[in-house]
Design an enzyme around this catalytic site. Structure first.
Site, mmCIF file in Angstrom:
data_model
loop_
_atom_site.group_PDB
_atom_site.id
_atom_site.type_symbol
_atom_site.label_atom_id
_atom_site.label_comp_id
_atom_site.label_asym_id
_atom_site.label_seq_id
_atom_site.Cartn_x
_atom_site.Cartn_y
_atom_site.Cartn_z
ATOM 1 N N GLY A 186 -0.738 -48.914 13.355
ATOM 2 C CA GLY A 186 -0.925 -48.049 14.255
ATOM 3 C C GLY A 186 -0.758 -46.470 13.442
ATOM 4 O O GLY A 186 -0.246 -46.102 12.315
ATOM 5 N N GLN A 210 2.274 -38.558 19.859
ATOM 6 C CA GLN A 210 3.606 -38.485 19.055
ATOM 7 C C GLN A 210 2.827 -38.559 17.519
ATOM 8 O O GLN A 210 3.251 -38.902 16.474
ATOM 9 C CB GLN A 210 4.785 -39.071 19.097
ATOM 10 C CG GLN A 210 4.998 -40.193 19.060
ATOM 11 C CD GLN A 210 5.933 -41.143 20.450
ATOM 12 O OE1 GLN A 210 7.018 -40.755 19.671
ATOM 13 N NE2 GLN A 210 5.667 -40.996 21.606
ATOM 14 N N ARG A 269 10.890 -49.467 18.177
ATOM 15 C CA ARG A 269 11.318 -50.025 18.473
ATOM 16 C C ARG A 269 12.472 -50.870 17.997
ATOM 17 O O ARG A 269 13.186 -51.077 18.444
ATOM 18 C CB ARG A 269 9.941 -51.342 17.595
ATOM 19 C CG ARG A 269 10.259 -52.958 18.631
ATOM 20 C CD ARG A 269 9.076 -54.085 17.629
ATOM 21 N NE ARG A 269 8.156 -53.435 18.404
ATOM 22 C CZ ARG A 269 7.646 -53.752 19.804
ATOM 23 N NH1 ARG A 269 8.780 -54.193 20.410
ATOM 24 N NH2 ARG A 269 6.301 -53.311 19.854
ATOM 25 N N ASP A 272 7.605 -44.291 12.457
ATOM 26 C CA ASP A 272 8.476 -45.193 12.614
ATOM 27 C C ASP A 272 9.660 -44.702 11.911
ATOM 28 O O ASP A 272 10.240 -44.881 12.017
ATOM 29 C CB ASP A 272 8.848 -46.697 13.165
ATOM 30 C CG ASP A 272 8.128 -46.561 14.182
ATOM 31 O OD1 ASP A 272 8.052 -45.914 15.375
ATOM 32 O OD2 ASP A 272 6.901 -47.561 14.154
#
Length: 413
Positions: A12, A302, A191, A143
């Site tokens: 990502g 985001q 996640r 993340d």
């Protein structure tokens, strides 16, 4: 530097992933690389011999500056899992034939956990077969779940966007609250790690009361306790704002998003697509509590909001890209560059290099003591950790009132 450098992007994207690419390019050129190639669509594209000479696109310092401010992956990205070396050596033979044909000295891969798995396997194969290329990973993930690094490039800008947008949603919701109870549930990426969702706490300040509840995937989600919290809050206020991670799970491990239907899509690394948790919980509150609800998903915004990128984040992304080239040029391989926090006040950071075998396929979660006892908010330690990472901004290069980006067409190879 005696040969060429090749760089790819995987997984990502982030608002600052191309700042790392700019750091790789600038440092490689400065250290004497003959050419800097860019893989189109990561290792998967390289297998189809899709690559470009970055000098054809980054021609001057203005291009470097625009690239640093460009969201998404300039080169294109992929989610491609290399097989274990003993399972399919033909793929590795093909990759190294391409690298040798291009006279590659250094292979740089910008990505997260799964991308570091690629660096690990390629460096292991090079050692096994006596190849001389050096393989170094550049950390990248909103993340913030990579091990051994204080934080990852991309996280600070995503946290800045989340805190800003959360604050604006609160302002918007309070404008409609007269005698009409409203519960707004904001779904944020993450996640298994709640670093992003925890950043919603930064919205609280002198001019904003902030979110009321924050739920991270590190703590099992209790649906009944959640409804009780909503009811208690609505007894004392008309508007309630809740931030949840997309990956919150029930005690039995079931994702809340699965209760709402979710998606059956699974990527090459076995990751199920998570979406719909906010919608499910908003509908549940509406049914159980009987008030108006809203579900908001920040989704890809985001990770792509480069207009709101953190200056600290852009500078560190550029720094780690350059550090990866330096490490490879000086003989490191099978390593990943990390960010070490030197000081909080004033905030300072530096780079280090760690064995990718200790990082790949691992996961750094929010410490339990950075979440309150009830699992409904983060602590001041969490807020003190993230606040320095959102500081400053990089003005966009504006053309006709809109940000200018550097880009490749999909078919350019």
């Amino acid at each position: 530097m005696y040969g060429n450098v090749i760089v790819g992007q995987s997984g990502g994207p982030t608002a600052v992933i191309n700042s790392s690419l700019a750091g790789v390019f600038r440092t490689a050129i400065d250290r004497g690389a003959k050419k800097v190639y860019g893989m189109r669509f990561g290792i998967q594209g390289l297998l189809d011999e899709m690559y470009v000479d970055l000098s054809d696109y980054i021609k001057n310092e203005l291009d470097v500056e625009i690239l640093k401010r460009t969201p998404s992956a300039f080169l294109g990205t992929c989610r491609y899992k290399l097989p274990a070396i003993h399972e399919n050596q033909d793929i590795y033979v093909k990759i190294f034939e391409i690298l040798n044909k291009l006279d590659i000295e250094c292979f740089i891969y910008i990505g997260g956990n799964d991308s570091m798995d690629t660096i690990k396997k390629l460096s292991d194969y090079a050692i096994l077969t006596g190849q001389t290329q050096k393989f170094v990973g550049v950390p990248k993930t909103i993340d913030n779940d990579l091990a051994l690094t204080d934080h990852t490039p991309g996280y600070g800008s995503a946290a800045k966007y989340i805190a800003t947008s959360t604050k604006e949603i609160i302002r918007d919701g309070n404008g409609f609250s007269y005698k009409k109870p409203l519960v707004t549930i904001i779904e944020i990426m993450g996640r298994n790690a709640g670093w992003l969702t925890g950043a919603a706490a930064l919205a609280k300040g002198e001019d904003c009361e902030g979110v009321d509840l924050i739920y991270l995937p590190e703590v099992p989600f209790d649906t009944e306790a959640f409804i009780e919290e909503i009811n208690k809050l609505l007894k004392v206020k008309n508007t309630v704002f809740v931030a949840i991670s997309e990956g919150i799970r029930l005690q039995d491990g079931t994702y809340v998003s699965e209760a709402g239907g979710g998606s059956d899509y699974v990527d090459a690394f076995g990751h199920k697509q998570l979406t719909g948790s906010a919608t499910y919980l908003a509908n549940l509150v509406n049914h159980k509590v009987g008030c108006k609800t809203r579900a908001v998903e920040f989704s890809s915004l985001q990770r792509s909001a480069s207009h709101l990128a953190s200056r600290v984040d852009i500078n560190e992304a550029f720094m780690v890209g350059g550090a990866a080239v330096k490490a490879a040029d000086e003989g490191d391989s099978g390593k990943m560059v990390v960010i070490d926090r030197v000081s909080d006040d004033p905030y300072q950071s530096a780079t280090g290099v760690y064995d990718v075998h200790k990082i790949a396929n691992g996961e750094k979660l929010v410490p339990r003591n950075w979440i309150n006892e009830n699992g409904t908010y983060v602590t001041e330690d969490f807020i003190d950790y993230v606040r320095p990472l959102i500081q400053g901004d990089y003005p966009c290069v504006m053309v006709n009132g809109l940000p200018r980006h550097l880009y490749l067409k999909a078919d350019e190879v």
